[in-house]
Design a protein around this motif. Sequence first.
Motif, PDB file in Angstrom:
ATOM      1  N   MET A 205       0.388  -1.197   0.219  1.00  0.00           N
ATOM      2  CA  MET A 205       0.018   0.072  -0.619  1.00  0.00           C
ATOM      3  C   MET A 205       0.956   1.334  -0.511  1.00  0.00           C
ATOM      4  N   ILE A 206       1.896   1.119   0.630  1.00  0.00           N
ATOM      5  CA  ILE A 206       2.953   2.471   0.880  1.00  0.00           C
ATOM      6  C   ILE A 206       3.335   2.710   0.255  1.00  0.00           C
ATOM      7  N   THR A 207       4.256   1.964  -0.896  1.00  0.00           N
ATOM      8  CA  THR A 207       5.386   1.883  -1.729  1.00  0.00           C
ATOM      9  C   THR A 207       4.680   1.836  -3.039  1.00  0.00           C
ATOM     10  N   ILE A 208       3.769   1.047  -3.113  1.00  0.00           N
ATOM     11  CA  ILE A 208       2.804   1.333  -4.944  1.00  0.00           C
ATOM     12  C   ILE A 208       3.046   3.288  -4.680  1.00  0.00           C
ATOM     13  N   SER A 209       1.364   3.288  -4.416  1.00  0.00           N
ATOM     14  CA  SER A 209       0.774   4.384  -3.945  1.00  0.00           C
ATOM     15  C   SER A 209       1.721   5.812  -4.102  1.00  0.00           C
ATOM     16  N   ALA A 210       2.941   5.211  -3.297  1.00  0.00           N
ATOM     17  CA  ALA A 210       3.964   6.191  -3.021  1.00  0.00           C
ATOM     18  C   ALA A 210       4.704   6.887  -4.330  1.00  0.00           C
ATOM     19  N   VAL A 211       5.415   5.624  -4.760  1.00  0.00           N
ATOM     20  CA  VAL A 211       6.402   5.854  -5.375  1.00  0.00           C
ATOM     21  C   VAL A 211       5.210   5.857  -7.070  1.00  0.00           C
ATOM     22  N   ARG A 212       4.415   5.291  -7.444  1.00  0.00           N
ATOM     23  CA  ARG A 212       3.616   4.775  -9.055  1.00  0.00           C
ATOM     24  C   ARG A 212       3.176   7.349  -8.477  1.00  0.00           C
ATOM     25  N   GLU A 213       2.279   7.150  -7.735  1.00  0.00           N
ATOM     26  CA  GLU A 213       1.299   8.313  -8.022  1.00  0.00           C
ATOM     27  C   GLU A 213       1.578   9.718  -6.959  1.00  0.00           C
ATOM     28  N   LEU A 214       1.729   9.740  -5.618  1.00  0.00           N
ATOM     29  CA  LEU A 214       1.734  10.035  -5.142  1.00  0.00           C
ATOM     30  C   LEU A 214       2.797  10.890  -5.151  1.00  0.00           C
ATOM     31  N   ALA A 215       4.432  10.377  -4.639  1.00  0.00           N
ATOM     32  CA  ALA A 215       5.242  11.112  -4.970  1.00  0.00           C
ATOM     33  C   ALA A 215       5.812  11.977  -6.010  1.00  0.00           C
ATOM     34  N   PRO A 216       5.870  11.209  -6.781  1.00  0.00           N
ATOM     35  CA  PRO A 216       6.198  12.230  -8.272  1.00  0.00           C
ATOM     36  C   PRO A 216       4.819  13.473  -8.739  1.00  0.00           C
ATOM     37  N   LEU A 217       3.817  12.861  -8.012  1.00  0.00           N
ATOM     38  CA  LEU A 217       2.809  14.480  -8.176  1.00  0.00           C
ATOM     39  C   LEU A 217       2.764  15.771  -7.048  1.00  0.00           C
ATOM     40  N   LEU A 218       2.714  14.922  -6.234  1.00  0.00           N
ATOM     41  CA  LEU A 218       2.990  15.860  -5.070  1.00  0.00           C
ATOM     42  C   LEU A 218       4.586  16.955  -5.165  1.00  0.00           C
ATOM     43  N   THR A 219       5.623  15.934  -5.479  1.00  0.00           N
ATOM     44  CA  THR A 219       6.668  16.676  -5.708  1.00  0.00           C
ATOM     45  C   THR A 219       6.337  17.717  -6.829  1.00  0.00           C
ATOM     46  N   ALA A 220       5.456  17.518  -7.814  1.00  0.00           N
ATOM     47  CA  ALA A 220       6.037  18.462  -9.377  1.00  0.00           C
ATOM     48  C   ALA A 220       5.034  19.861  -8.787  1.00  0.00           C
TER      49      ALA A 220
END
Length: 376
Positions: A205-220
Amino acid sequence: MKKQPPLLVSQNSEGFSVIVRGKWVKESVPLLQSAFTSLTCKPHASYTFDFSSIETFDTHGIMLLLHHIKKLEKEYCIVQTTGASDAFKTLFSICQTHYPHEVPRPKKERMVLSFLENVGRTMMEGYKTLASFFSFTGELSHAIGALFFKPANIRLKATLYHIEQSGAGAIPIILLTSFLIGVVIAYQGASQLEKFGANIFIVEMITISAVRELAPLLTAIVVAGRSASSYTAQIGVMKLTDEIDAMSSMGFSPWNFLVLPRLFALIISLPLLVFFADVVSTFGGMVIASTRLDVSFVEFIDRIKETVALKHLVIGLVKAPIFGCIIATIGCFRGFQITSNTESVGKYTTISVVNAIFWVIAMDALISVFLTELKL
């Protein structure tokens, strides 16, 4: 001897002739006002005022004359003047210039017509902005293509400078944001997984949601808030101070000096920031998984190796340069739109941030739908 009236009105084949006589001063205004009862107003008629017999005058007398002349003009009468002395002409012209104008009553707006007008105006402004944006991206593509034939024109120092400002400068806020995102995902997941005894699934839950969607989106989004506004303001101020025109007149390309270094800086730095955000957000989730679900760091990392495919990390990193290109292009485009007043700097800086964040989210949604259809 009978005193002559101040106005002598006669009618001829060409219209009405009005001979103005006597003293047209403040003390005579009540008498002069009553004299205008002999001046009938016939719409579309012609009136000729003869000022040759005026003895003395001041602004009060001339303003009274102007008042009644304006009344005739409202009835579409043709008013002409003759016989005025130079002094009378000068004062008459000054009074005419400063004569108070009636403020027209505002028209009652009809809600439907006003709404349609606003819609039409918004559509036209959107069409002009879209046409300008396509023109900007076309010139930008041409400038990028020209660099393939002349790589020496790439301004490496400027690009490294913007990587430092837009990339390295954003690390502290991305560190905090990414860690908190990992913590939030872990907390929300832990409260649900504990009910079913599926604690170990917190890793996916943490890894996939973070590295695939949330981390790129929030960083951008964070970079869009910092860099899009910065690019717009910097280029806009240079445009206000005519630095861009001076640069062009000296033979330097604004594209090579202003746009391309900023574009390349975000395309290069954003994937690095996203990878950093992936690590930090995953670490934040690991901390909560260890304290709430008794999933140790070693178990967490072993589970990642076993169950989380590398494609999720790659997809997040592939999104990053696309987001960087969007942010830099919009930021520079809005900067060139700034006009010759300081108010537009704040206006277009705000617009650039809103546009950049919107298109980053929209592009992320399109990529997610596209990859889902491809079963990736």
